[in-house]
Design a protein around this motif. Structure first.
Motif, PDB file in Angstrom:
ATOM      1  N   HIS A  70       0.813  -1.216   0.000  1.00 11.54           N
ATOM      2  CA  HIS A  70       0.000   0.000   0.000  1.00 11.54           C
ATOM      3  C   HIS A  70       0.853   1.277   0.000  1.00 11.54           C
ATOM      4  CE1 HIS A  70      -3.933  -1.858   0.436  1.00 11.54           C
ATOM      5  NE2 HIS A  70      -3.334  -2.744   1.209  1.00 11.54           N
ATOM      6  N   GLY A  71       2.147   1.134   0.019  1.00 10.40           N
ATOM      7  CA  GLY A  71       3.024   2.299   0.056  1.00 10.40           C
ATOM      8  C   GLY A  71       2.809   3.258  -1.093  1.00 10.40           C
ATOM      9  N   GLU A  72       2.541   2.722  -2.272  1.00 11.27           N
ATOM     10  CA  GLU A  72       2.346   3.585  -3.442  1.00 11.27           C
ATOM     11  C   GLU A  72       0.989   4.262  -3.445  1.00 11.27           C
ATOM     12  OE1 GLU A  72       0.947  -0.523  -4.472  1.00 11.27           O
ATOM     13  OE2 GLU A  72       2.845   0.211  -3.704  1.00 11.27           O
ATOM     14  N   ASP A  73       0.082   3.817  -2.569  1.00  9.91           N
ATOM     15  CA  ASP A  73      -1.246   4.430  -2.485  1.00  9.91           C
ATOM     16  C   ASP A  73      -1.282   5.652  -1.573  1.00  9.91           C
ATOM     17  OD1 ASP A  73      -2.168   2.354  -4.086  1.00  9.91           O
ATOM     18  OD2 ASP A  73      -2.756   1.127  -2.373  1.00  9.91           O
ATOM     19  N   LEU A  74      -0.209   5.879  -0.833  1.00 10.21           N
ATOM     20  CA  LEU A  74      -0.183   6.986   0.126  1.00 10.21           C
ATOM     21  C   LEU A  74       0.078   8.326  -0.560  1.00 10.21           C
ATOM     22  CD1 LEU A  74       1.850   5.324   3.000  1.00 10.21           C
ATOM     23  CD2 LEU A  74      -0.560   5.969   3.066  1.00 10.21           C
ATOM     24  N   HIS A  75      -0.581   9.348  -0.057  1.00 11.02           N
ATOM     25  CA  HIS A  75      -0.357  10.725  -0.516  1.00 11.02           C
ATOM     26  C   HIS A  75       1.127  11.056  -0.301  1.00 11.02           C
ATOM     27  CE1 HIS A  75      -0.589  15.115  -0.474  1.00 11.02           C
ATOM     28  NE2 HIS A  75      -1.817  15.021  -0.980  1.00 11.02           N
ATOM     29  N   PRO A  76       1.734  11.812  -1.203  1.00 16.38           N
ATOM     30  CA  PRO A  76       3.160  12.147  -1.062  1.00 16.38           C
ATOM     31  C   PRO A  76       3.521  12.780   0.283  1.00 16.38           C
ATOM     32  CG  PRO A  76       2.393  12.766  -3.233  1.00 16.38           C
ATOM     33  CD  PRO A  76       1.178  12.323  -2.465  1.00 16.38           C
ATOM     34  N   LEU A  77       2.625  13.580   0.860  1.00 19.53           N
ATOM     35  CA  LEU A  77       2.931  14.168   2.179  1.00 19.53           C
ATOM     36  C   LEU A  77       3.012  13.096   3.261  1.00 19.53           C
ATOM     37  CD1 LEU A  77       0.798  17.443   2.337  1.00 19.53           C
ATOM     38  CD2 LEU A  77       3.288  17.260   2.305  1.00 19.53           C
ATOM     39  N   VAL A  78       2.118  12.134   3.221  1.00 21.30           N
ATOM     40  CA  VAL A  78       2.161  11.037   4.197  1.00 21.30           C
ATOM     41  C   VAL A  78       3.448  10.259   4.013  1.00 21.30           C
ATOM     42  CG1 VAL A  78       1.023   8.941   5.025  1.00 21.30           C
ATOM     43  CG2 VAL A  78      -0.361  10.867   4.264  1.00 21.30           C
ATOM     44  N   ARG A  79       3.783   9.967   2.766  1.00 26.31           N
ATOM     45  CA  ARG A  79       5.027   9.235   2.455  1.00 26.31           C
ATOM     46  C   ARG A  79       6.235   9.981   3.024  1.00 26.31           C
ATOM     47  NH1 ARG A  79       5.431   4.320   1.582  1.00 26.31           N
ATOM     48  NH2 ARG A  79       7.360   4.757   2.598  1.00 26.31           N
ATOM     49  N   GLU A  80       6.259  11.296   2.804  1.00 21.26           N
ATOM     50  CA  GLU A  80       7.398  12.096   3.251  1.00 21.26           C
ATOM     51  C   GLU A  80       7.501  12.118   4.771  1.00 21.26           C
ATOM     52  OE1 GLU A  80       9.389  16.465   2.361  1.00 21.26           O
ATOM     53  OE2 GLU A  80       7.614  15.853   1.237  1.00 21.26           O
ATOM     54  N   VAL A  81       6.369  12.237   5.448  1.00 18.03           N
ATOM     55  CA  VAL A  81       6.355  12.216   6.916  1.00 18.03           C
ATOM     56  C   VAL A  81       6.898  10.883   7.431  1.00 18.03           C
ATOM     57  CG1 VAL A  81       4.800  12.108   8.911  1.00 18.03           C
ATOM     58  CG2 VAL A  81       4.559  13.945   7.258  1.00 18.03           C
ATOM     59  N   ILE A  82       6.455   9.799   6.820  1.00 17.54           N
ATOM     60  CA  ILE A  82       6.903   8.469   7.247  1.00 17.54           C
ATOM     61  C   ILE A  82       8.386   8.283   6.935  1.00 17.54           C
ATOM     62  CG2 ILE A  82       6.688   6.000   6.736  1.00 17.54           C
ATOM     63  CD1 ILE A  82       3.640   6.525   6.390  1.00 17.54           C
ATOM     64  N   ASP A  83       8.798   8.621   5.721  1.00 14.89           N
ATOM     65  CA  ASP A  83      10.191   8.446   5.321  1.00 14.89           C
ATOM     66  C   ASP A  83      11.159   9.269   6.168  1.00 14.89           C
ATOM     67  OD1 ASP A  83       9.339   6.669   3.394  1.00 14.89           O
ATOM     68  OD2 ASP A  83       9.525   8.101   1.721  1.00 14.89           O
ATOM     69  N   ALA A  84      10.683  10.416   6.651  1.00 16.39           N
ATOM     70  CA  ALA A  84      11.533  11.275   7.489  1.00 16.39           C
ATOM     71  C   ALA A  84      11.529  10.835   8.953  1.00 16.39           C
ATOM     72  CB  ALA A  84      11.051  12.725   7.391  1.00 16.39           C
ATOM     73  N   GLY A  85      10.741   9.816   9.268  1.00 15.50           N
ATOM     74  CA  GLY A  85      10.697   9.331  10.647  1.00 15.50           C
ATOM     75  C   GLY A  85       9.986  10.277  11.598  1.00 15.50           C
ATOM     76  N   ARG A  86       9.067  11.063  11.064  1.00 12.19           N
ATOM     77  CA  ARG A  86       8.384  12.060  11.895  1.00 12.19           C
ATOM     78  C   ARG A  86       7.248  11.484  12.707  1.00 12.19           C
ATOM     79  NH1 ARG A  86       8.286  17.755   8.888  1.00 12.19           N
ATOM     80  NH2 ARG A  86       7.511  18.263  10.940  1.00 12.19           N
ATOM     81  N   ILE A  87       6.870  10.219  12.434  1.00  8.52           N
ATOM     82  CA  ILE A  87       5.894   9.535  13.284  1.00  8.52           C
ATOM     83  C   ILE A  87       6.432   8.156  13.632  1.00  8.52           C
ATOM     84  CG2 ILE A  87       3.850  10.736  12.404  1.00  8.52           C
ATOM     85  CD1 ILE A  87       3.218   8.119  10.833  1.00  8.52           C
ATOM     86  N   THR A  88       6.040   7.687  14.783  1.00  3.20           N
ATOM     87  CA  THR A  88       6.376   6.347  15.239  1.00  3.20           C
ATOM     88  C   THR A  88       5.112   5.713  15.765  1.00  3.20           C
ATOM     89  OG1 THR A  88       6.950   7.158  17.448  1.00  3.20           O
ATOM     90  CG2 THR A  88       8.751   7.003  15.860  1.00  3.20           C
TER      91      THR A  88
END
Length: 73
Positions: free
Chosen positions: A54-72
């Motif tokens: 489902h990674g490709e289904d995520l909005h780019p902002l969500v992807r960026e937040v996750i990739d930057a480790g901004r949520i756990t």
């Protein structure tokens, strides 16, 4: 929770914050919302989904937040 529903909710949050004038402000808004209003198991599932099919289904902002480790979880 249903994967499509969880991804859809995250994408709606990102779509709302995408209207912010500053990209950093949009990222902060998404990350803050997910940390404040999503319980840990929802965040954990979102992180798992992001690393899977489902990674490709995520909005780019969500992807960026996750990739930057901004949520756990």
């Amino acid at each position: 929770m249903n994967a499509e529903h969880l991804v859809g909710m995250a994408n709606r949050i990102a779509a709302f914050f995408a209207a912010m004038p500053e990209h950093t402000e949009a990222l902060d808004g998404v990350a803050t919302h997910l940390k404040k209003f999503w319980e840990p198991r929802m965040r954990s599932q979102l992180l798992q989904l992001a690393g899977g099919s489902h990674g490709e289904d995520l909005h780019p902002l969500v992807r960026e937040v996750i990739d930057a480790g901004r949520i756990t979880a």
